[in-house]
Design an enzyme around this catalytic site. Structure first.
Site, PDB file in Angstrom:
ATOM      1  N   ASP A  22       0.647  -1.236  -0.118  1.00  0.00           N
ATOM      2  CA  ASP A  22      -0.006  -0.079  -0.091  1.00  0.00           C
ATOM      3  C   ASP A  22       0.716   1.290   0.088  1.00  0.00           C
ATOM      4  O   ASP A  22       0.326   2.579  -0.111  1.00  0.00           O
ATOM      5  CB  ASP A  22      -1.067  -0.052   1.097  1.00  0.00           C
ATOM      6  CG  ASP A  22      -0.331  -0.236   2.546  1.00  0.00           C
ATOM      7  OD1 ASP A  22       1.131  -0.187   2.664  1.00  0.00           O
ATOM      8  OD2 ASP A  22      -1.073   0.041   3.518  1.00  0.00           O
ATOM      9  N   GLU A  63       9.556  -4.424   9.997  1.00  0.00           N
ATOM     10  CA  GLU A  63      10.012  -3.256   9.479  1.00  0.00           C
ATOM     11  C   GLU A  63      10.653  -2.201  10.579  1.00  0.00           C
ATOM     12  O   GLU A  63       9.831  -2.090  11.491  1.00  0.00           O
ATOM     13  CB  GLU A  63       8.898  -2.584   8.772  1.00  0.00           C
ATOM     14  CG  GLU A  63       9.030  -0.957   8.228  1.00  0.00           C
ATOM     15  CD  GLU A  63       8.135  -0.707   7.263  1.00  0.00           C
ATOM     16  OE1 GLU A  63       7.056  -1.467   6.996  1.00  0.00           O
ATOM     17  OE2 GLU A  63       8.351   0.652   6.791  1.00  0.00           O
TER      18      GLU A  63
HETATM   19  O1  KIV Z   1       3.502  -1.162   1.384  1.00  0.00           O
HETATM   20  C1  KIV Z   1       4.771  -1.748   1.479  1.00  0.00           C
HETATM   21  O2  KIV Z   1       5.411  -1.304   0.413  1.00  0.00           O
HETATM   22  C2  KIV Z   1       5.383  -2.551   2.458  1.00  0.00           C
HETATM   23  C3  KIV Z   1       6.662  -2.903   2.686  1.00  0.00           C
HETATM   24  C4  KIV Z   1       7.382  -1.529   2.795  1.00  0.00           C
HETATM   25  C5  KIV Z   1       6.956  -3.770   3.527  1.00  0.00           C
HETATM   26  O3  KIV Z   1       4.362  -2.984   3.382  1.00  0.00           O
END
Ligand code: KIV
Length: 270
Positions: free
Chosen positions: A43, A182
């Protein structure tokens, strides 16, 4: 193409798992040609390609629209799509309907959802019960920025550290086949990775997770910001504006188009 079980085997065999985000047909195609193990339609698309301030406005329809394009570009790569903010928060019926739409309409292989609170654990169980593979996501979960007070590294104090460990265990027990970690201390990434049977994929979680994920535009140097955990392998943002400037100059100075770009040039040119 990998399936949700092969990632567990890769962890056991000590083979690092490579994931990259993609948001459209070309990024899906280049990610597949780049031989990644998995693609995430994150997202983050809200910020990276739609220009929003954060990820909170991304909808299920947005994710489906972009995931379909990624799938067309990456027809033989395992694709995971993010469940947007508020698409898995109300009740299990709505959660299953949203996860099911993403799988059926976009043709992706799995969904990812953020958080490890009790209702998220219930959401994971409900989706897994529909035979949909689920990826968990802990640490700095961007959908929580309002409660975190911004993009702040998580797990730095003892209480947060042990809470993230506890939630990681619950996510595995709920049936997730993979966990994204993260922006957490390296020690926490290492401990969770050693503790879990399912593979961990880090982004700003240090060197010891089972795999790594980076945002496509960060790798290529096309993003506005460069967080500490990003390694840029190119600076395409600058290059692209340079190329567009060349085009602008050539049109203004009548260098483009020249005769070779004309279908049927004027007779006096022949
Ligand atoms: O939305 C995204 O790109 C993510 C990654 C950063 C893990 O959740």
């Amino acid at each position: 193409m990998h399936n949700s079980r092969t990632f567990g085997k890769m962890k056991k065999q000590g083979e690092k798992i490579v994931m990259v985000t993609a948001y459209d047909y070309p990024s899906g195609k280049y990610a597949q040609q780049g031989e990644v193990d998995a693609i995430l339609v994150g997202d983050s698309l809200g910020m990276v390609v739609l220009g929003y301030q954060n990820t909170l406005s991304v909808t299920v329809d947005d994710i489906i629209h972009h995931s379909k394009a990624v799938r067309r570009g990456a027809d033989s790569t395992f694709v995971i799509a993010d469940m947007p903010y508020m698409s898995f928060h109300f009740n299990n019926e709505e959660t299953k309907r949203n996860a099911g739409r993403i799988i059926v309409e976009a043709g992706v292989n799995a969904v990812k959802l953020e958080g490890g609170k009790p209702n998220r654990i219930e959401a994971i169980k409900a989706i897994v019960d529909c035979e949909i593979p689920v990826v968990g996501h802990l640490g700095l979960t961007p959908q929580s920025i309002n409660s975190f007070g911004g993009y702040v590294v998580q797990g730095k104090n003892e209480a947060q550290f042990s809470e993230i460990i506890r939630q990681a265990e619950l996510i595995q027990q709920a049936g997730a086949f993979m966990l994204v970690l993260e922006a957490i201390p390296e020690k926490l990434g290492k401990e969770i990775t050693a503790m879990l049977d399912i593979p961990t994929i880090g982004i700003g979680a240090g060197r010891f997770t089972d795999g790594q994920v980076l945002v496509y535009h960060d790798i290529l140097g096309m993003a506005d910001l460069k967080p500490k955990f990003v390694k840029q392998y190119a600076s395409l943002g600058q290059d692209i504006s340079g190329y567009i400037k060349n085009y602008t100059r050539e049109v203004k100075s009548r260098l483009f188009p020249d005769k070779e770009h004309v279908y049927i040039p004027l007779e006096e040119d022949n």
